[in-house]
Scaffold this active site. Sequence first.
Site, PDB file in Angstrom:
ATOM      1  N   PRO A 205     -46.236 -65.670 -21.396  1.00  0.00           N
ATOM      2  CA  PRO A 205     -44.982 -66.082 -20.773  1.00  0.00           C
ATOM      3  C   PRO A 205     -43.906 -66.352 -21.826  1.00  0.00           C
ATOM      4  O   PRO A 205     -44.231 -66.525 -23.009  1.00  0.00           O
ATOM      5  CB  PRO A 205     -45.343 -67.379 -20.040  1.00  0.00           C
ATOM      6  CG  PRO A 205     -46.803 -67.534 -20.139  1.00  0.00           C
ATOM      7  CD  PRO A 205     -47.309 -66.642 -21.203  1.00  0.00           C
ATOM      8  N   PRO A 206     -42.647 -66.394 -21.433  1.00  0.00           N
ATOM      9  CA  PRO A 206     -41.569 -66.658 -22.386  1.00  0.00           C
ATOM     10  C   PRO A 206     -41.748 -68.019 -23.052  1.00  0.00           C
ATOM     11  O   PRO A 206     -42.215 -68.954 -22.424  1.00  0.00           O
ATOM     12  CB  PRO A 206     -40.307 -66.676 -21.522  1.00  0.00           C
ATOM     13  CG  PRO A 206     -40.684 -66.056 -20.234  1.00  0.00           C
ATOM     14  CD  PRO A 206     -42.152 -66.216 -20.064  1.00  0.00           C
ATOM     15  N   GLY A 207     -41.389 -68.089 -24.308  1.00  0.00           N
ATOM     16  CA  GLY A 207     -41.376 -69.366 -25.007  1.00  0.00           C
ATOM     17  C   GLY A 207     -42.729 -69.843 -25.490  1.00  0.00           C
ATOM     18  O   GLY A 207     -42.875 -70.992 -25.870  1.00  0.00           O
ATOM     19  N   THR A 208     -43.728 -68.964 -25.493  1.00  0.00           N
ATOM     20  CA  THR A 208     -45.038 -69.408 -25.954  1.00  0.00           C
ATOM     21  C   THR A 208     -45.255 -69.103 -27.428  1.00  0.00           C
ATOM     22  O   THR A 208     -46.349 -69.291 -27.939  1.00  0.00           O
ATOM     23  CB  THR A 208     -46.164 -68.750 -25.143  1.00  0.00           C
ATOM     24  OG1 THR A 208     -45.885 -67.360 -25.046  1.00  0.00           O
ATOM     25  CG2 THR A 208     -46.253 -69.360 -23.769  1.00  0.00           C
ATOM     26  N   GLY A 209     -44.234 -68.622 -28.091  1.00  0.00           N
ATOM     27  CA  GLY A 209     -44.328 -68.462 -29.529  1.00  0.00           C
ATOM     28  C   GLY A 209     -44.724 -67.079 -29.995  1.00  0.00           C
ATOM     29  O   GLY A 209     -45.248 -66.936 -31.097  1.00  0.00           O
ATOM     30  N   GLU A 426     -38.918 -91.113  -1.659  1.00  0.00           N
ATOM     31  CA  GLU A 426     -39.715 -91.063  -2.895  1.00  0.00           C
ATOM     32  C   GLU A 426     -40.970 -91.922  -2.777  1.00  0.00           C
ATOM     33  O   GLU A 426     -42.043 -91.518  -3.222  1.00  0.00           O
ATOM     34  CB  GLU A 426     -38.884 -91.492  -4.101  1.00  0.00           C
ATOM     35  CG  GLU A 426     -37.726 -90.552  -4.443  1.00  0.00           C
ATOM     36  CD  GLU A 426     -38.153 -89.104  -4.608  1.00  0.00           C
ATOM     37  OE1 GLU A 426     -39.311 -88.844  -5.006  1.00  0.00           O
ATOM     38  OE2 GLU A 426     -37.337 -88.203  -4.312  1.00  0.00           O
ATOM     39  N   ASP A 502     -39.360 -79.865  -1.482  1.00  0.00           N
ATOM     40  CA  ASP A 502     -40.751 -80.197  -1.136  1.00  0.00           C
ATOM     41  C   ASP A 502     -41.332 -79.120  -0.235  1.00  0.00           C
ATOM     42  O   ASP A 502     -42.487 -78.708  -0.402  1.00  0.00           O
ATOM     43  CB  ASP A 502     -40.798 -81.536  -0.387  1.00  0.00           C
ATOM     44  CG  ASP A 502     -40.204 -82.666  -1.206  1.00  0.00           C
ATOM     45  OD1 ASP A 502     -40.204 -82.543  -2.438  1.00  0.00           O
ATOM     46  OD2 ASP A 502     -39.744 -83.652  -0.606  1.00  0.00           O
TER      47      ASP A 502
HETATM   48  P1  ADP Z   1     -41.441 -66.031 -27.148  1.00  0.00           P
HETATM   49  O1  ADP Z   1     -42.900 -66.101 -26.814  1.00  0.00           O
HETATM   50  O2  ADP Z   1     -40.622 -65.997 -25.909  1.00  0.00           O
HETATM   51  O3  ADP Z   1     -41.104 -65.005 -28.139  1.00  0.00           O
HETATM   52  P2  ADP Z   1     -40.593 -67.752 -29.251  1.00  0.00           P
HETATM   53  O4  ADP Z   1     -41.581 -67.347 -30.266  1.00  0.00           O
HETATM   54  O5  ADP Z   1     -39.231 -67.215 -29.387  1.00  0.00           O
HETATM   55  O6  ADP Z   1     -41.135 -67.451 -27.792  1.00  0.00           O
HETATM   56  O7  ADP Z   1     -40.571 -69.334 -29.225  1.00  0.00           O
HETATM   57  C1  ADP Z   1     -39.379 -70.049 -29.082  1.00  0.00           C
HETATM   58  C2  ADP Z   1     -39.478 -71.360 -29.819  1.00  0.00           C
HETATM   59  O8  ADP Z   1     -40.435 -72.224 -29.218  1.00  0.00           O
HETATM   60  C3  ADP Z   1     -39.949 -71.202 -31.229  1.00  0.00           C
HETATM   61  O9  ADP Z   1     -38.892 -70.957 -32.102  1.00  0.00           O
HETATM   62  C4  ADP Z   1     -40.591 -72.547 -31.521  1.00  0.00           C
HETATM   63  O10 ADP Z   1     -39.626 -73.480 -31.927  1.00  0.00           O
HETATM   64  C5  ADP Z   1     -41.116 -72.971 -30.181  1.00  0.00           C
HETATM   65  N1  ADP Z   1     -42.543 -72.689 -30.049  1.00  0.00           N
HETATM   66  C6  ADP Z   1     -43.103 -71.890 -29.119  1.00  0.00           C
HETATM   67  N2  ADP Z   1     -44.443 -71.874 -29.259  1.00  0.00           N
HETATM   68  C7  ADP Z   1     -44.744 -72.660 -30.296  1.00  0.00           C
HETATM   69  C8  ADP Z   1     -45.969 -73.049 -30.933  1.00  0.00           C
HETATM   70  N3  ADP Z   1     -47.148 -72.605 -30.520  1.00  0.00           N
HETATM   71  N4  ADP Z   1     -45.895 -73.892 -31.990  1.00  0.00           N
HETATM   72  C9  ADP Z   1     -44.707 -74.348 -32.411  1.00  0.00           C
HETATM   73  N5  ADP Z   1     -43.538 -74.033 -31.863  1.00  0.00           N
HETATM   74  C10 ADP Z   1     -43.521 -73.200 -30.808  1.00  0.00           C
HETATM   75 ZN    ZN Z   2     -39.210 -85.062  -1.912  1.00  0.00          ZN
END
Ligand code: ADP
Ligand code: ZN
Length: 608
Positions: A205-209, A426, A502
């Site tokens: 997924p996006p943002g997983t490094g 809530e 919800d």
């Molecule tokens: P993508 O998988 O979408 O390419 P990125 O590698 O661009 O994601 O990750 C975006 C940012 O999230 C990185 O620059 C870092 O700061 C943070 N990040 C994501 N995963 C990790 C990880 N496993 N350890 C440390 N930082 C992470």
């Molecule tokens: Zn609610």
Amino acid sequence: MKNEKNFTKHIVVFVISSILLTLALNMLIMPVLTKPKVEETNYSFFLDKLEEGDITLVQVKDNEVKFKVETENKKQVYVTGRMYDPNLVERLHKDKNVVFTENFEERNILLEFLVGWVLPIIFFVILWNILMKGMTKRMGGNAMSFGKSNAKIYVKAQTGKTFNDVAGQDEAKEALVEIVDFLHNPDKYAEIGANLPKGALLVGPPGTGKTLLAKAVAGEAEVPFFSISGSEFVEMFVGMGAAKVRDLFNQAAAKAPCIVFIDEIDTIGKKRDGNFSGNDEREQTLNQLLTEMDGFDGTKGVVILAATNRPESLDPALLRPGRFDRRIPAELPDLNGREAILKVHAKKIKTVENIDYNAIARATAGASGAELANIINEAALRAVRNNRKLVNQSDLEESVEVVIAGYQRKNAVISQKEKEIIAYHEIGHALVAAMQKSSAPVHKITIIPRTSGALGYTMQVDEDEKFLMTKEEALARIATFTGGRSAEELVFNTCTSGASNDIEQATKIARAMVTRFGMSNTFDMIALETVTNQYLGGDTSLACSAETAAKIDAEVNDIVRKSHQKAVQILKDNIDKLHELAAFLLEKETITGEEFMAILNKENNNNL
Ligand code: ADP
Ligand code: ZN
Ligand code: MG
């Protein structure tokens, strides 16, 4: 395409016209310039001058005689008609001063060459450069770089990232470490006869490094590292993307051993489909990529890494052994992973001592590495806003909420009546959650509105990481989602629009139970829906007949209704606690899980 043709046409026109101009200069203008001035005269003048011995050069032609007279203060070339004069040659010969010549004009060949050819060429080259500069500006800077790949080349440590910067993702790191190791000691692998995988595909997924991992590889590998994004191959002109791929692999082959990293490869690697509306350019680029990957042999040590979050959309040809035969998953981090990522990023900021990162990690189930990095940064920003030098636990906790639900809307004006409804809503969620065994404990309840549009929310945090969801847990979650609306109905005898989110969530779980988890009473273990977009939101598509779809809807409705009834029953049984807790929340606006449980348990004790 059109532009490119025009461009070539421009070059051809320019070169041809420069050549023509230079020729014209040499043939028409140069002779005039270099020709000595010739004065016409009569034959007797020639004879006179011959007598006087002033003539130095003579050229005798069929019907004219050219001669040069040199006196102390004058040099002049004359021409005269030729008379019948049989002894002329003899007489001239006797005169020792005279030189016969064919090439009468004193020509300075070097000068003529310089002026006639070298100067014009220099001039045209300068002119061309000036024109090109103008053109490059107009065309956005790459008039001359068609078909050149703009891959960035990194050598060791230039990215500044190492595997230490990547927390969690141990499996991915392991696989990449092996590749780096191969590039360092190919002999070790050759000895046993093992081949290096040609390519490895990072999926997740996006943002997983994924991008981060590739940069870390660049930092660790002591070999050149080419990095290019898939979108950079996408060009306006058909064939240009393919040319770029070729250029990239040529460069890579020249620099081997090296690593080539193609980010977001799905932009060029999409499945080729049969229809004619297909994108020609993209298809050519993909074909070129496939060809290039087959073309170089693995022993050379060019390793191709690629990253994507849409592996299912990639062309199967890309994924077959011999190309991207290795798939490295970069999944969302688990509890330990989240804690590790938080710690890695916390190193960059100044914090008070003994911060409980585990608590933050537990509150952020499902967050990606990028989101966790963002949480740390938000916390630092909050500390600055509050004029503190160090980040503390509450900064981190607040920024978790900022990332989940947006910023607090401090000046949102909400009437007392509405606030009351929100508070009951809530507490309704929280009570239903607390009264069910299979439900995660309540962590925090707030009725401070957020920029995401949430008017309040109840945060539940599991004790430990959950990888499975039992049927009971699923039902408990649905009941919890319906708890808010149930409280409104019970207390105010009405319902509001505040439950829309919800409802969405409850439906999603109920639907998944029926169509994908095999947890319904009507259907057995039948996949009625398939997930099409695993890493990007998990869209699903129905795979059943219309009648079945109708049955699914009925079943989903049934599940939610039963849960709703259960939630109403729970609140009815605990109506006193509902009132007391709602009043408390209305007063405090935010209460913690402990405060909530204290009131709940106190009541219990009183009842005993
Ligand atoms: P993508 O998988 O979408 O390419 P990125 O590698 O661009 O994601 O990750 C975006 C940012 O999230 C990185 O620059 C870092 O700061 C943070 N990040 C994501 N995963 C990790 C990880 N496993 N350890 C440390 N930082 C992470
Ligand atoms: Zn609610
Ligand atoms: Mg990326």
